[in-house]
Design a protein around this motif. Structure first.
Motif: not given
Length: 415
Positions: A333-335, A337-340, A349-360, A406-411
């Motif tokens: 799901x995060x991937x 969003x990243x592509x979108x 790994x597991x349920x410790x993950x990060x979405x890399x935004x590319x901006x601050x 919810x994150x989709x709407x925020x992005x």
């Protein structure tokens, strides 16, 4: 007459209605808190003083491994509270023994010391390694005390664990630091080898650097590091405070690299929300003498009873396979969003993950997510250019879908 919090606080505007209602002005300000007060929680949801609910993908910074107020924890607390709370660590109690035996069996490490926080567990590991270094001195007969740690690492907030940490700026906050913690570069074996000297006794590693943005040590690096420490007669300390207890899909993350630690520390998820931690070591490293280490609440039956219930749940057949499946679902799901939105991918790994935004924009997204209505969303920006996700290990796919929507709407509003 009450004292002002600080000269800065004295010049700010009048307290918010929440401050007036709950008298939160009495708390020492150690972090910037939003003007909400949480009053109850259930599973993946928190509820504030006005009844608004929030989907919680922080879970106390990877602490609430079974979510808020899980029945096995409530039952363990209720049952133990009617039997025995704290006989003193100078005596055995049943939950202490049972949890120590369970952890030893699950980890293959023969000895367990209980503490109240990950920082205390890491402090204990540092002390144990230094005691071992006194008993196994260098060629000149000097005690070995240096422990190689890593840039950008995080091991806690005591003076020694802050010194062991490689978090930028921490070398000056409460200077001078405790010496003896040279810093290597993660995933760079040559940088570790270059720091090994006659006073070196151990290397201390987070398998995934959570606070720096979910940056993993590679499996190859962990294997090479284990081989190097064995060849040079050094101890390998693995800090599993954030990654352990099922968080990454196995009981302990370093197991995924097929390596064995000499000393391992646990915290956060082991108590599922109560203050509990542990330091485990191989039998032959149990060199503390009576009085060397301790703590007023260490191994108290109330916390150990909860930890026992949590660890039995996590270690039950099928639980970790569920975590792995939910991890793959969240990652996909995060991937997407990243592509979108043209972001920089995700990691973890597991349920410790990060979405890399590319901006601050991480902090702005965190604040906007919390302010969503009717349901808020709790996220964490470990670094300004990413979001970190630490849901409960039993999070449902419906809840993952809700978060992603919810994150989709925020992005859409912030990219």
């Amino acid at each position: 007459m009450p004292l002002a919090l600080s000269s800065t606080a004295a010049t700010t505007s009048a307290p918010s209605p929440v401050f007036e209602r709950f008298a939160t002005h009495a708390l020492l300000p150690i972090t910037t808190r939003p003007d909400i007060v949480f009053t109850r929680g259930s599973g993946s949801w928190l509820y504030d003083h006005d009844g608004k609910r929030y989907l919680d993908f922080i879970q106390g910074w990877a602490v609430n491994s079974l979510g808020h107020c899980h029945p096995v924890m409530r039952d363990a607390l209720a049952a133990q509270s009617g039997l025995l709370l704290n006989p003193s660590p100078a005596f055995y109690n049943e939950p202490m023994i049972a949890l120590a035996d369970l952890l030893s069996g699950l980890s293959g490490l023969g000895k367990v010391f209980f503490a109240n926080s990950g920082a205390e567990a890491n402090e204990s590991a540092i002390k144990l390694a230094r005691k071992w270094g006194q008993m196994h001195p260098d060629a000149a007969g000097r005690a070995r005390h240096e422990i190689i740690t890593f840039a950008n690492s995080f091991h806690g907030r005591t003076l020694a664990t802050m010194s062991a940490s490689g978090k930028p700026g921490w070398d000056t906050i409460f200077a001078p630091q405790v010496d003896g913690f040279p810093k290597a570069a993660l995933n760079d074996l040559a940088s570790v080898e270059a720091l090994i000297g006659p006073r070196t006794v151990a290397v201390m590693l987070e398998p995934i650097q959570g606070e720096t943005g979910v940056v993993p040590a590679t499996a190859d690096f962990m294997k090479q590091l284990r081989a190097l420490t064995e060849a040079r007669g050094l101890l390998l300390i693995v800090d599993e405070v954030q990654t352990g207890c099922g968080r990454t899909g196995t009981l302990f993350h370093h197991q995924q690299a097929g390596v064995r630690a000499d000393i391992m520390t646990l915290g956060k998820g082991i108590g599922g929300g109560v203050p509990l931690a542990a330091m485990l070591c191989r039998d032959e490293l149990a060199v503390f003498q009576p009085g060397d280490q301790g703590g007023t609440y260490n191994g108290n039956p109330l916390m150990c009873a909860v930890g026992l219930a949590v660890m039995r749940t996590i270690a039950a057949p099928g639980f970790l396979a569920f975590v792995q499946a939910q991890s793959e679902y969240l990652s996909a799901g995060l991937l997407k969003l990243s592509a979108t939105y043209g972001l920089e991918g995700e990691r973890g790994a597991g349920l410790l993950r990060a979405l890399l935004l590319g901006r601050d924009i991480g902090p702005q997204l965190v604040e906007a997510a919390r302010e969503l209505s009717p349901d808020g969303l709790l996220l964490n920006a470990a670094r300004p250019n990413l979001l970190r996700f630490m849901p409960s290990l039993n999070v449902s796919r419906d809840e993952i879908d809700q978060m992603l929507t919810l994150l989709h709407g925020l992005l859409a509003k912030h990219i």
